[in-house]
Design an enzyme around this catalytic site. Structure first.
Site, mmCIF file in Angstrom:
data_model
loop_
_atom_site.group_PDB
_atom_site.id
_atom_site.type_symbol
_atom_site.label_atom_id
_atom_site.label_comp_id
_atom_site.label_asym_id
_atom_site.label_seq_id
_atom_site.Cartn_x
_atom_site.Cartn_y
_atom_site.Cartn_z
ATOM 1 N N ASP A 183 2.712 -4.784 8.244
ATOM 2 C CA ASP A 183 1.681 -3.808 7.923
ATOM 3 C C ASP A 183 0.519 -4.733 8.053
ATOM 4 O OD1 ASP A 183 -0.733 -2.818 6.885
ATOM 5 O OD2 ASP A 183 0.352 -1.984 5.015
ATOM 6 N N CYS A 212 -4.756 2.284 -3.939
ATOM 7 C CA CYS A 212 -3.699 2.894 -3.102
ATOM 8 C C CYS A 212 -2.220 1.865 -3.276
ATOM 9 C CB CYS A 212 -3.570 3.082 -1.779
ATOM 10 S SG CYS A 212 -4.877 4.469 -1.292
ATOM 11 N N HIS A 220 0.881 -1.085 0.081
ATOM 12 C CA HIS A 220 0.069 -0.137 -0.017
ATOM 13 C C HIS A 220 0.909 1.306 0.000
ATOM 14 C CE1 HIS A 220 -2.770 3.055 1.977
ATOM 15 N NE2 HIS A 220 -3.832 2.040 1.466
ATOM 16 N N GLN A 233 -4.994 -4.944 7.108
ATOM 17 C CA GLN A 233 -5.944 -5.977 6.602
ATOM 18 C C GLN A 233 -6.043 -7.029 7.772
ATOM 19 O OE1 GLN A 233 -8.213 -5.233 4.390
ATOM 20 N NE2 GLN A 233 -7.219 -3.373 3.593
ATOM 21 N N LYS A 293 -10.382 -0.881 10.237
ATOM 22 C CA LYS A 293 -10.599 -1.986 9.359
ATOM 23 C C LYS A 293 -11.086 -3.036 10.209
ATOM 24 C CE LYS A 293 -7.430 0.016 6.079
ATOM 25 N NZ LYS A 293 -8.240 0.257 4.800
HETATM 26 N N1 PMP Z 1 -1.830 -0.765 4.625
HETATM 27 C C1 PMP Z 1 -2.844 -1.607 4.018
HETATM 28 C C2 PMP Z 1 -2.709 -3.020 3.402
HETATM 29 C C3 PMP Z 1 -4.101 -0.899 3.981
HETATM 30 O O1 PMP Z 1 -5.195 -1.730 3.402
HETATM 31 C C4 PMP Z 1 -4.270 0.247 4.228
HETATM 32 C C5 PMP Z 1 -5.718 1.157 4.242
HETATM 33 N N2 PMP Z 1 -6.172 0.783 2.945
HETATM 34 C C6 PMP Z 1 -3.110 0.830 4.959
HETATM 35 C C7 PMP Z 1 -1.865 0.397 4.980
HETATM 36 C C8 PMP Z 1 -3.470 2.400 5.420
HETATM 37 O O2 PMP Z 1 -4.284 2.087 6.544
HETATM 38 P P1 PMP Z 1 -4.798 3.475 7.047
HETATM 39 O O3 PMP Z 1 -5.286 4.461 5.882
HETATM 40 O O4 PMP Z 1 -5.873 3.118 8.001
HETATM 41 O O5 PMP Z 1 -3.881 4.261 7.725
#
Ligand code: PMP
Length: 407
Positions: free
Chosen positions: A201, A365, A124, A204, A227
């Site tokens: 990370d 993203c 991401h 998810q 999430k």
């Molecule tokens: N890493 C992953 C795999 C994600 O899916 C996301 C959110 N789509 C993020 C990081 C970033 O999370 P946040 O926007 O809640 O900071």
């Protein structure tokens, strides 16, 4: 078949009981954010209605109550991720904030010119950009572990990428755009063999995978409350005590200090050293209810239900002519990502919305990953504990109608 009572679970989520564009809402955008159960919503309201106060410094009754509730969430999270000590759980704004904390507080102190930071091609943007920023500042180099056709990485490629120059390895546990579950435990071992630290990370993963930071032996674990059925604007960073203690603070201000004078300031102990300023108290308090909600249903039950949904979605979607799946790893969470020949994802997304179905379309993203596959984006349906087989059937039938219009 799983052991969950789907009707009673759906009643826990007030938002699901509504029509969108005249049709019953089908919410398949759970990888972007999950919906919130009543217990979470009520905890927010109760906090503001009955014990809102600033935490840690107040001696009065409301301040004590708010502090206890805030610190209770830390204890619940310690168990939720199986951290060794409660002080290893730091509250942040979410995964993005947690990764930026590590890039700044660890990376700025320990990276030197020529050092390498290793990530994968499926990260991401929040696990790419903070590393690029600190790499540029320190003269470090970003190295990428490639992804194969199925959307997996291989341990051989990890071994070929991590070397004596590697200082940080940062890998997504479960990919938001492919669903792939990565072998983060094995990668952490490879990182440690080269004296690098490992960040996972877990944005998810927290709602879809078993998370045991001691078993994974990761040095950092980042995740977001929103999430995993919790509020937005709060999340955690787990770090091993010895490493957190070596790190410099990220932000300066109240709470993170021990003593301040104009000559010299000394810093507070962990976790407070990394929690400058008044935190997101209400949301952190309510986050406890989200973790408890998952614990009460049981991760195993949630995972079994979501696995069944994902398998059914793959099977039914395969009936659609011209469908191409992205992310067909053997080990994956409940994310189904695909394109359909001659149908632009945005058109499909809008036409599904007209039928009350919420999916995500675009690059999610993960632009470098999309570039790797040679596409602009996908249609992504991502499932949660409250989704049903009937919803998937309606979704696939609706897609078939849409595709028919384009051919
Ligand atoms: N890493 C992953 C795999 C994600 O899916 C996301 C959110 N789509 C993020 C990081 C970033 O999370 P946040 O926007 O809640 O900071």
């Amino acid at each position: 078949a799983s052991n969950i009572d789907i009707n009673s679970i759906r009643k826990d989520f007030p938002i699901l009981d509504q029509k969108v564009n005249g049709k019953p809402l089908i919410y398949f955008d759970n990888a972007a954010t999950t919906q919130k159960p009543k217990s979470v919503i009520e905890a927010l309201s109760e906090y503001y209605s009955s014990y809102n106060a600033n935490i840690h410094r107040g001696l009065h009754t409301l301040a004590e109550k708010a502090t206890t509730a805030f610190e209770d969430t830390r204890k619940v999270f310690q168990k939720f991720i199986n951290a060794n000590e409660v002080e290893e759980v730091i509250f942040t704004k979410g995964t993005t904030d947690s990764i930026n904390l590590v890039a700044n507080a660890y990376g700025r102190k320990f990276l030197e010119k020529g050092d390498e930071i290793v990530i994968t091609a499926m990260e991401h943007h929040s696990n790419i950009v903070p590393w690029q920023m600190i790499a540029e500042e320190k003269g470090a180099v970003l190295k990428i572990i490639p992804v194969n056709k199925k959307g997996e990485i291989s341990l051989d490629d990890v071994k070929a990428t991590v070397n004596k120059n590697t200082k940080i390895v940062s890998v997504v546990y479960a990919s938001n755009s492919l669903g792939t579950v990565n072998p983060v435990k094995e990668i952490a071992k490879i990182a440690h063999d080269h004296d690098a630290v490992m960040l996972v990370d877990g944005a998810q993963a927290s709602s879809h995978c078993i998370v045991d930071v001691q078993d994974l032996d990761c040095d950092f674990y980042a995740t977001s409350g929103h999430k995993m059925y919790g509020p937005t604007g709060c999340g955690i960073l787990y770090g091993k005590r010895a490493i957190l203690e070596e790190m410099n603070p990220y932000q300066g201000g109240g709470e993170m200090i021990n003593n301040v004078s104009f000559e010299k300031t000394t810093y507070n102990d962990i976790p407070y050293k990394f929690e400058a300023g008044t935190p997101n108290i209400a949301d952190v308090v309510a986050l406890k209810k989200a973790a408890e909600y998952i614990n009460n249903i049981g991760k195993d039950n949630i995972m079994a239900h979501e696995k069944a949904l994902t398998a059914h979605a793959h099977e039914r979607l395969s009936e659609i002519p011209g469908i191409n799946f992205y992310g067909t790893a053997d080990d994956k969470v409940s994310v189904v990502s695909f394109t359909i020949d001659n149908v632009h994802p945005y058109d499909a997304g809008l036409m599904l919305d007209a039928k009350g179905i919420a999916v995500r379309t675009g690059h999610h993203c993960t632009q470098p990953l999309m570039e790797h596959f040679g596409i602009d984006g996908t249609i992504r349906a991502s499932f949660s504990v409250y989704n049903t087989i009937d919803e998937i059937d309606f979704f696939v039938d609706s897609l078939k109608d849409i595709v028919a219009k384009f051919s």
